[in-house]
Write an enzyme that holds these catalytic residues in place. Structure first.
Site, mmCIF file in Angstrom:
data_model
loop_
_atom_site.group_PDB
_atom_site.id
_atom_site.type_symbol
_atom_site.label_atom_id
_atom_site.label_comp_id
_atom_site.label_asym_id
_atom_site.label_seq_id
_atom_site.Cartn_x
_atom_site.Cartn_y
_atom_site.Cartn_z
ATOM 1 C CG ASP A 54 -5.354 0.291 -3.764
ATOM 2 O OD1 ASP A 54 -5.372 1.358 -4.621
ATOM 3 O OD2 ASP A 54 -4.821 -0.633 -3.857
ATOM 4 C CE1 TYR A 113 0.069 1.936 3.004
ATOM 5 C CE2 TYR A 113 2.458 2.469 2.254
ATOM 6 C CZ TYR A 113 1.155 2.771 2.263
ATOM 7 O OH TYR A 113 0.568 3.719 1.221
#
Length: 262
Positions: A54, A113
């Protein structure tokens, strides 16, 4: 005739409107495709990523692939040609020519992540685009204990933001680590799984911080997972603290899978 290239890409996501191309917006995919168009003298070359980060999300290990038309260019020359034209907030760190059955998204075995959150009382101007911010006391040991409840195979519906297009919400969570970086007054959280749902890592981070702050019981994650209800978790951590750290195309190493029988 085309050659397929696999490349690892690092980028500072602050000034990008995410990975995926969007008309009139600066994106990772759009930037790379425009350079490839110049290199091929006007031919369209489609870029595929391991996932769509994003706006504001960073990468240390995003992986892309594309099929380059014409004669095969050595990987060392390809990465040099691309990096010489990239803006300063992007850089390719690895390049190789791969078989046509490789796909940067569909060949993925796991993703890693990392999330950085600053515990400073006020926003540090030099960190504001690169860490989340949580100016409240946290007990890192409670967060570490809570993180164990995420390990294994679970339906993570409660941690999926609306807008995702994936119906199967079951994922194998191999590794979660919560650590305090005392020197920088940050909490570093690492997550390795077969895959992640839309905003899943940021929602998990927000929930772990609430546990660390005492707003939730230590083992509340068990209840939230079982509920399979997004309304159980209202908070989402800021995009700026999130980094796509590594993409696995072989089985995730055992050292990151602990004693899980998955």
């Amino acid at each position: 005739m085309t050659s397929r290239y696999k490349l690892t890409l690092s980028y500072d996501g602050h000034d990008f409107h995410g990975f995926q191309s969007q008309p009139g917006q600066r994106t990772i995919q759009g930037t790379v495709e425009e350079i490839l168009k110049q290199m091929t003298k006007g031919q369209e070359v489609r870029v595929f990523g391991s996932g769509r980060t994003d706006a504001g999300v960073h990468s240390v290990g995003q992986v892309i692939h594309f099929d380059y038309p014409g004669r095969e260019i050595p990987a060392a020359n390809m990465i040099k040609a691309l990096n010489s034209q990239l803006p300063m907030d992007m850089v390719f760190t690895d390049c190789e020519i791969v078989d046509k059955d490789f796909h940067s998204r569909f060949s993925v075995k796991g993703k890693w992540y990392r999330y950085r959150v600053s515990l400073d009382g006020f926003v540090n101007p030099f960190k504001r685009f690169y860490t989340g911010h949580y100016p409240y006391p946290v007990d890192v040991e409670k967060m570490q204990e809570a993180a164990k409840d995420l390990l294994g195979r679970h339906d993570f519906t409660s941690f999926a933001a609306s807008g995702g297009q994936i119906e199967d919400k079951v994922r194998d969570m191999y590794y979660v680590n919560v650590a305090l970086d005392e020197e920088n007054n940050e909490v570093i959280m690492d997550f390795i799984a077969t895959g992640f749902l839309y905003n899943m890592v940021r929602i998990l981070v927000a929930t772990l911080l609430e546990i660390g702050n005492g707003r939730r019981p230590v083992h509340d994650l068990k209840r939230v997972i079982a509920a399979k209800n997004r309304l159980e978790v209202q908070q989402t951590a800021q995009a700026c603290g999130l980094y796509l750290y590594h993409v696995f195309y072989e089985e995730v190493p055992r050292k990151y899978r602990l004693d899980l029988d998955l």
